[in-house]
Write an enzyme that holds these catalytic residues in place. Structure first.
Site, short mmCIF file in Angstrom:
data_model
loop_
_atom_site.label_atom_id
_atom_site.label_comp_id
_atom_site.label_asym_id
_atom_site.label_seq_id
_atom_site.Cartn_x
_atom_site.Cartn_y
_atom_site.Cartn_z
N CYS A 108 0.81 -1.22 0.00
CA CYS A 108 0.00 0.00 0.00
C CYS A 108 0.84 1.28 0.00
O CYS A 108 0.34 2.35 -0.33
CB CYS A 108 -0.94 0.01 1.20
SG CYS A 108 -2.05 -1.42 1.24
N HIS A 242 -3.31 7.13 2.94
CA HIS A 242 -3.79 5.85 2.43
C HIS A 242 -5.17 5.58 3.01
O HIS A 242 -5.40 5.77 4.20
CB HIS A 242 -2.80 4.76 2.82
CG HIS A 242 -3.29 3.37 2.55
ND1 HIS A 242 -3.89 3.01 1.36
CD2 HIS A 242 -3.26 2.24 3.31
CE1 HIS A 242 -4.22 1.73 1.41
NE2 HIS A 242 -3.85 1.25 2.58
N ASN A 272 -10.28 0.30 0.17
CA ASN A 272 -8.82 0.27 0.18
C ASN A 272 -8.32 -0.25 -1.16
O ASN A 272 -8.47 -1.43 -1.47
CB ASN A 272 -8.35 -0.62 1.33
CG ASN A 272 -6.84 -0.72 1.44
OD1 ASN A 272 -6.11 -0.36 0.52
ND2 ASN A 272 -6.36 -1.23 2.57
#
Length: 315
Positions: A108, A242, A272
């Site tokens: 990520c 994020h 996500n």
């Protein structure tokens, strides 16, 4: 370096929490309370490359340059369509560029790792115009029988064109190696000589440990990088985090003392999207018209590896 154009792409198919409740034992209320997600976009026909190309074309258009002006393409992904060629190579071919192209993988945090890599190439004079892309088709590696993870992730891509300039003020990359908290194994069954246990390619994640790591890294690293850039936290106009969990963002806001309305949040509609997450959120901020020349942005990400990254950008 400085950013001169951004773009993003989300698949057309919207999958709500109620849709997922038909697959596993969950509910809209359960998901919203725990992670803050109401829906996410899921690929039906789009590939990781397709999404990367769409986001890249928007970024090039916003930057006012063509693919022929690019000196390099760096793509962040953990869900490439192939091991080889890379997603970056397929983007290069599709958009008609003629330059080196390669992928990076830091889960990520990958898009921010890629931005830092681009800055290094520009600083040493190895490139002028670089396309940085984050593209992820998380739906292909999610265990759709695991309600603790399948509700979290979505698909999408984001991109930025960077060039020479003074807009990249400071950064910090961090890795705490290990597979004990987040693990996405690769299929090991192809070799006739392999004697180990076969493993499916699916996300394995310990939620509480991930949560603690994320809050710690965001708060410590944003403070550190702001000091390195010679600015106060109050000088930050926007934080682009994020998009993993709305509660993580809330905790980070309180610990840093930065108002929550300065955080760019699109997790409710995107979920996500791993390394595409911060890139998509950045494009959302840019296209909102809120950014002004000279604004200070803090981008931050965390994820598998374990890894984290923060950078301070002057718009």
């Amino acid at each position: 370096m400085k950013i001169i154009g951004t773009g993003s792409y989300l698949p057309e198919r919207i999958v709500t929490n109620n849709d997922i409740a038909e697959l596993v034992d969950t509910s809209d209320e359960w998901v919203v309370q725990r992670v803050g997600i109401k829906e996410r976009r899921i690929c039906v026909t789009e590939t990781t490359t397709d999404m990367a190309v769409a986001a890249s074309q928007k970024a090039l258009e916003a930057a006012g340059i063509t693919s022929g002006d690019l000196d390099m393409i760096i793509c962040s992904t953990i869900t490439s369509d192939r091991i080889c060629p890379t997603t970056a190579a397929m983007v290069q071919k599709t958009i008609g560029a003629d330059c080196p192209a390669f992928d990076v993988n830091s889960a990520c945090s990958g898009f921010l790792f890629a931005l830092d890599t681009a800055d290094a190439f520009i600083k040493r004079g190895g490139a002028k115009n670089i396309l940085v892309v984050g593209s992820e088709r998380m739906s292909k590696i999610v265990d759709w029988k695991d309600r603790s993870t399948c509700v979290i992730f979505g698909d999408g891509a984001g991109a930025a064109v960077v060039t020479e300039g003074d807009g990249y003020l400071a950064s910090k990359l961090y890795t705490k190696g290990g597979d004990d908290v987040i693990d996405i194994p690769w299929d090991t069954t192809n070799s006739p000589f392999w004697k180990g246990e076969p493993r499916d390619t699916a996300i394995l994640m310990k939620g509480q440990e991930t949560f603690s790591f994320a809050v710690k890294r965001i708060t410590e690293d944003v403070s550190y990088v702001a000091e390195q850039a010679g600015i106060a936290l109050s000088d930050i106009a926007y934080v682009v985090p994020h998009q993993a969990n709305l509660r993580i963002i809330g905790f980070a806001s309180k610990r840093l003392g930065i108002p929550i309305d300065k955080f760019v949040v699109d997790i409710e509609k995107c979920g996500n999207t791993s390394s595409a997450s911060a890139a998509i959120a950045l494009d959302d901020l840019v296209r909102s018209g809120k950014l002004k020349r000279g604004d200070i942005i803090a981008m931050c990400a965390f994820g598998g590896g374990l890894s984290s990254a923060v950078n301070i950008i002057k718009w």
